[in-house]
Design an enzyme around this catalytic site. Structure first.
Site, short mmCIF file in Angstrom:
data_model
loop_
_atom_site.label_atom_id
_atom_site.label_comp_id
_atom_site.label_asym_id
_atom_site.label_seq_id
_atom_site.Cartn_x
_atom_site.Cartn_y
_atom_site.Cartn_z
N ASP A 1 0.86 -1.18 0.00
CA ASP A 1 0.00 0.00 0.00
C ASP A 1 0.90 1.24 0.00
OD1 ASP A 1 0.92 0.22 2.57
OD2 ASP A 1 -0.95 -0.32 3.52
N ASP B 1 -7.56 -7.88 0.66
CA ASP B 1 -6.61 -8.03 1.76
C ASP B 1 -7.30 -7.61 3.04
OD1 ASP B 1 -5.30 -5.36 3.13
OD2 ASP B 1 -6.21 -4.92 1.19
#
Length: 381
Positions: free
Chosen positions: A89, A264
């Site tokens: 991320d 996720d």
């Protein structure tokens, strides 16, 4: 990275992501390795659960151990000894969760290091540089994760700034000659018109995949489903779709029904450490006293190391004694449960029997099936 769409069932998609480091069969769930580790697990154990790709956290790895330590090893794969694909991320979600100790400007975000109090600045360009050093197979753009609730005006300003940051992320990514994949992140809160602008703007810039951000941040499930139903058909069919930070097993099922390819969440690992275990028929809260003399396996349908070797009574005992092994065995099971769920979804899509799978799944956990929008029902006919 290359994405191959193999077959569909309604809106649901069965495909594969092809990387130099391996192939990821989709729909896929990515375990979270925030600090370069899936908590309590070796990379070999994570792989044995069926995980094909991991998520790493740019923000935390930037603060500790830092880019220079990472580069001494090569990259994140070498550092943590996971040789499959890794998605990182951008750090945006963590920065924006800092609240009062951060200040947002057009250039980026100024904030206090939560570890030592130092003043730090993170921008789209810096995020691209960190992720380049991490060797991420999938890099995420730097964006503002719009909080919930947010009124339309705030959500519009936030989404528009995220689009400007997306352009800057794309430019710096290209300047670094990064040969890996870059994903855009669709924002706009619960407002369909803002999501439309975000999708179009990101597609015009051009990315290797598209994430739906700003969901699973407290909004009602009906809003999450509605936004997915609205947004997913607008994403180019030949690009993967990633729902960030989701979630519960039923959230994965509903995301897949609406066309999502990747997920996720920390839930399977965090819940495992708290004795909250996912099984075929729902949830086992292993610290409950009723399991102290239960000699049956945790889940008779599961083939994980934990279920093949240990009883519920033993897991209960480990939990009550705060033994590290208990958290490890629980984590092995929960991660395997998630991977078995995804494998079942992939097979159901291949066979054109997704809705049969969905009916059986909800009957087993004792919950009603959330309705699909009429257009999605029609797509399944």
């Amino acid at each position: 990275m290359k994405y191959e769409l193999q077959t569909t069932d309604g809106r649901a998609r069965r495909g594969r992501l092809i990387f130099e480091r391996g192939v990821v069969e989709t729909p896929a769930f990515m375990p979270v390795g925030t600090y370069g580790t899936v908590k309590g697990m070796t990379p070999e154990e994570v792989k044995d659960t069926g995980a094909q790709i991991l998520l790493g956290n740019t923000f935390h790895l930037w603060l500790r151990p830092g880019q220079e330590i990472m580069k001494l090893h090569g990259d994140l794969h070498d550092f943590m000894q996971w040789h499959g694909p890794i998605l990182t991320d951008s750090g945006g979600f963590q920065v924006f969760s800092l609240g009062d100790i951060r200040k947002i400007t057009e250039q980026g975000v100024h904030f206090r290091n939560p570890i030592n109090g130092d003043s730090i600045f993170l921008s789209p360009e810096k995020s691209m540089e960190i992720q380049h050093d991490l060797g991420s197979d999938i890099v995420m753009i730097f964006d503002e994760c719009t909080p919930y609730p947010a009124d339309w005006d705030y959500a519009k300003r936030s989404m528009e700034m995220s689009l400007r940051w997306a352009k800057r992320s794309r430019q710096r990514f290209d300047e670094l000659e990064n040969k890996n994949a870059l994903f855009g992140i669709i924002q706009g809160s619960v407002y369909e018109d803002l999501r439309d602008v975000s999708v179009k703007g990101l597609v015009d810039i051009g990315f290797d995949g598209y994430a739906v951000g700003g969901l699973a941040v407290g909004e009602p499930k009906e809003d999450m489903h509605r936004i997915l139903e609205h947004v997913c058909p607008q994403i180019p069919e030949d690009k993967p779709r990633y729902l960030m930070g989701v979630g519960k097993p039923e959230d994965l099922v509903e995301g897949v029904r609406r066309g999502v390819d990747m997920f996720d969440c920390v839930m399977p690992t965090r819940n495992a450490r708290n004795g909250h275990l996912f099984v075929t028929d729902g949830v086992v809260k292993i610290r409950n006293a009723k399991y102290k003399d239960d000699v049956s396996p945790l889940d008779e349908h599961c083939d994980c190391y934990t279920c093949r070797n240990y009883s519920r009574a033993y897991l209960h005992h480990l939990d009550r004694c705060n033994e590290i092994l208990g958290a490890r065995l629980n984590t092995i099971h929960n991660l395997r449960y998630y991977q078995r769920l995804m494998a079942g979804l992939r097979q159901a899509i291949e066979e054109g029997k997704l809705e049969h799978f969905v009916v059986d799944f909800y009957q087993r956990i004792g919950k009603p099936i959330p309705p699909l929008a009429e257009k999605d029902v029609a797509a399944g006919n």
